[in-house]
Design an enzyme around this catalytic site. Structure first.
Site, mmCIF file in Angstrom:
data_model
loop_
_atom_site.group_PDB
_atom_site.id
_atom_site.type_symbol
_atom_site.label_atom_id
_atom_site.label_comp_id
_atom_site.label_asym_id
_atom_site.label_seq_id
_atom_site.Cartn_x
_atom_site.Cartn_y
_atom_site.Cartn_z
ATOM 1 N N ASP A 185 0.842 -1.204 0.000
ATOM 2 C CA ASP A 185 0.000 0.000 0.000
ATOM 3 C C ASP A 185 0.878 1.256 0.000
ATOM 4 O OD1 ASP A 185 -2.287 -1.751 0.403
ATOM 5 O OD2 ASP A 185 -1.445 -2.030 2.396
ATOM 6 N N HIS A 225 -4.683 -3.410 6.026
ATOM 7 C CA HIS A 225 -4.456 -3.673 4.601
ATOM 8 C C HIS A 225 -5.804 -4.044 3.990
ATOM 9 C CE1 HIS A 225 -2.846 -4.994 0.823
ATOM 10 N NE2 HIS A 225 -3.275 -6.222 1.015
HETATM 11 P P1 NAD Z 1 -1.553 -18.782 -4.362
HETATM 12 O O1 NAD Z 1 -2.863 -19.463 -4.269
HETATM 13 O O2 NAD Z 1 -0.880 -18.654 -5.674
HETATM 14 O O3 NAD Z 1 -0.527 -19.517 -3.388
HETATM 15 C C1 NAD Z 1 -0.839 -19.805 -2.073
HETATM 16 C C2 NAD Z 1 0.005 -20.983 -1.677
HETATM 17 O O4 NAD Z 1 -0.199 -21.191 -0.290
HETATM 18 C C3 NAD Z 1 -0.390 -22.286 -2.395
HETATM 19 O O5 NAD Z 1 0.771 -22.929 -2.884
HETATM 20 C C4 NAD Z 1 -1.090 -23.082 -1.309
HETATM 21 O O6 NAD Z 1 -0.934 -24.484 -1.479
HETATM 22 C C5 NAD Z 1 -0.344 -22.567 -0.079
HETATM 23 N N1 NAD Z 1 -1.043 -22.792 1.176
HETATM 24 C C6 NAD Z 1 -2.362 -22.743 1.450
HETATM 25 N N2 NAD Z 1 -2.589 -23.034 2.717
HETATM 26 C C7 NAD Z 1 -1.393 -23.261 3.289
HETATM 27 C C8 NAD Z 1 -0.965 -23.614 4.599
HETATM 28 N N3 NAD Z 1 -1.844 -23.830 5.562
HETATM 29 N N4 NAD Z 1 0.357 -23.757 4.824
HETATM 30 C C9 NAD Z 1 1.252 -23.557 3.844
HETATM 31 N N5 NAD Z 1 0.927 -23.239 2.585
HETATM 32 C C10 NAD Z 1 -0.384 -23.081 2.314
HETATM 33 O O7 NAD Z 1 -1.746 -17.366 -3.642
HETATM 34 P P2 NAD Z 1 -0.804 -16.073 -3.732
HETATM 35 O O8 NAD Z 1 -1.245 -15.258 -4.889
HETATM 36 O O9 NAD Z 1 0.626 -16.469 -3.626
HETATM 37 O O10 NAD Z 1 -1.288 -15.274 -2.435
HETATM 38 C C11 NAD Z 1 -1.044 -15.751 -1.148
HETATM 39 C C12 NAD Z 1 -1.710 -14.857 -0.110
HETATM 40 O O11 NAD Z 1 -1.135 -13.558 -0.121
HETATM 41 C C13 NAD Z 1 -3.212 -14.638 -0.319
HETATM 42 O O12 NAD Z 1 -3.866 -14.673 0.943
HETATM 43 C C14 NAD Z 1 -3.279 -13.242 -0.901
HETATM 44 O O13 NAD Z 1 -4.545 -12.634 -0.676
HETATM 45 C C15 NAD Z 1 -2.192 -12.582 -0.103
HETATM 46 N N6 NAD Z 1 -1.676 -11.299 -0.612
HETATM 47 C C16 NAD Z 1 -1.386 -10.334 0.304
HETATM 48 C C17 NAD Z 1 -0.864 -9.101 -0.107
HETATM 49 C C18 NAD Z 1 -0.548 -8.015 0.892
HETATM 50 O O14 NAD Z 1 -0.241 -6.893 0.466
HETATM 51 N N7 NAD Z 1 -0.599 -8.241 2.194
HETATM 52 C C19 NAD Z 1 -0.641 -8.884 -1.466
HETATM 53 C C20 NAD Z 1 -0.948 -9.891 -2.380
HETATM 54 C C21 NAD Z 1 -1.463 -11.108 -1.938
HETATM 55 C C1 LMR Z 2 -3.415 -6.784 -2.826
HETATM 56 O O1 LMR Z 2 -3.560 -5.753 -2.176
HETATM 57 O O2 LMR Z 2 -3.074 -6.788 -4.025
HETATM 58 C C2 LMR Z 2 -3.589 -8.106 -2.136
HETATM 59 O O3 LMR Z 2 -3.976 -7.928 -0.814
HETATM 60 C C3 LMR Z 2 -4.485 -9.029 -2.866
HETATM 61 C C4 LMR Z 2 -5.923 -8.628 -2.695
HETATM 62 O O4 LMR Z 2 -6.732 -9.506 -2.378
HETATM 63 O O5 LMR Z 2 -6.218 -7.454 -2.879
#
Ligand code: NAD
Ligand code: LMR
Length: 326
Positions: free
Chosen positions: A159, A187
């Protein structure tokens, strides 16, 4: 060369994992003189994919990659971890808000918090990326009573970076020249990206822009809803920019910001009237491996209103997961 440090990454087979691991192994996160051992956690059904990622990591022949471990057991993956980046969780899809993930993802963080409590280094630095990031970080912190609460953080750096880019585009200046940006709160779309203190070459960004309507009607919604805009455009949630923000967050926490402000989600110490323990985005500076909240900022009426909205949302999320914490 320094002794290797252990970096645990969960969700290692996912999209963020794929954008993150190679940069950690190449030294972009902890420095070009810091060897790392990667400890990769993912679900049992993702272990084959984790193996594939490890094969690619091997094929990069990174001089700083001193070892790798893969597991589906958090007790193994967090063993002696110096850093833990908790990405693994379900991402949201079109039409969902991040808090819709509370039930699906909240339970993961009780188990992982306990595993960190029992097995990680006593100084482990934890960054929660998986959404809803603040509340998941809160759950992990509360599930790890033997570790210092201050070692648990949530990612608001994406952000912060999004806000910097929007301000650079609006002012026609370089991102690198913008100082003193702050993002308060959760967030989520309620976050309050606050450029009232931001400067470029010593000049006030607020005065340069001089448009409160742009702030409330364009800037805040653009930054707040950027995650959804990316899901809409890509069909998948942000990954490379999220991995980049995670690298920035840990890099700055570990190696310092030289007085520059960055945003971290951290357990409140009561500053700015945010109740103690709430996992809240604050402007901080980092030095010697510790973060310090920037103090003494004036909170005007508009800002207090925004901060209260995002705080209320976090309090609601906290109430929503109380049953997970017993
Ligand atoms: P993705 O689905 O591509 O990958 C997630 C991975 O986590 C998968 O490989 C899955 O098998 C694994 N997983 C699920 N449960 C698990 C557990 N209990 N233990 C270990 N591994 C586990 O998803 P992604 O695009 O890599 O996103 C991951 C997370 O990050 C999501 O919750 C997404 O919303 C979040 N995210 C946060 C931000 C932020 O700014 N805070 C930004 C982008 C994404
Ligand atoms: C983002 O801000 O891009 C991540 O938190 C993914 C989402 O769900 O918005």
């Amino acid at each position: 060369m320094k002794a290797p440090v252990r970096v645990a990454v969960t969700g290692a087979a996912g999209q963020i994992g794929y954008a993150l691991l190679f940069r950690i192994a190449s030294g972009e996160m902890l420095g070009k003189d810091q060897p790392v051992i990667l400890q990769l956690l993912d679900l049992p059904q993702a272990q084959a994919a984790v193996k594939g990622v490890m094969m690619e990591l091997e094929d990069c022949a990174f001089p700083l990659l001193a070892g790798m471990v893969a597991s589906d057991d958090p007790n193994v993956a967090f063993k002696d971890a110096d850093y833990a980046i908790l990405v693994g969780a379900r991402p949201r899809s079109k039409g969902m808000e991040r808090k819709d993930l509370l039930e699906a993802n909240g339970a993961i963080f009780t188990v992982q918090g306990k595993a960190l409590n029992d097995h990680a280094s006593r100084n482990v630095k934890v960054l929660v990326v998986g959404n809803p990031a603040n509340t998941n970080a809160y759950i992990a912190m509360k599930s790890a009573p033997d570790l210092p609460a201050k070692n648990f953080t949530a990612m608001l750096r994406l952000d912060h970076n999004r806000a910097l880019s929007q301000l650079a585009a609006k002012t026609g200046k370089a991102v690198a020249d913008i100082e003193n940006m702050a993002v308060w709160g959760n967030h989520s779309p309620t976050m309050y990206a606050d450029y009232r203190f931001a400067t470029i070459g010593g000049e006030s960004v607020k005065q340069m822009i001089n448009d409160d309507v742009w702030n409330s009607d364009v800037f805040l919604p653009t930054v707040g809803k950027r995650g959804a805009a990316i899901i809409e455009a890509r069909g998948l949630s942000s990954a490379a920019s999220a991995a980049n923000a995670a690298i920035d967050h840990i890099h700055d926490w570990a190696l310092g910001t030289n007085g520059k402000w960055v945003t971290m989600g951290i357990p409140s110490d009561g500053s700015y009237g945010i109740p103690e323990g709430v996992m809240f985005g604050f402007p901080v500076t980092c030095a010697n491996g510790e973060y310090t909240i920037v103090q003494g900022l004036e909170i005007d009426e508009f800002s207090r209103g925004r901060i209260n909205v995002t705080l209320n949302e976090l309090e609601e999320e906290r109430a929503g997961v109380a049953h997970l914490l017993g």
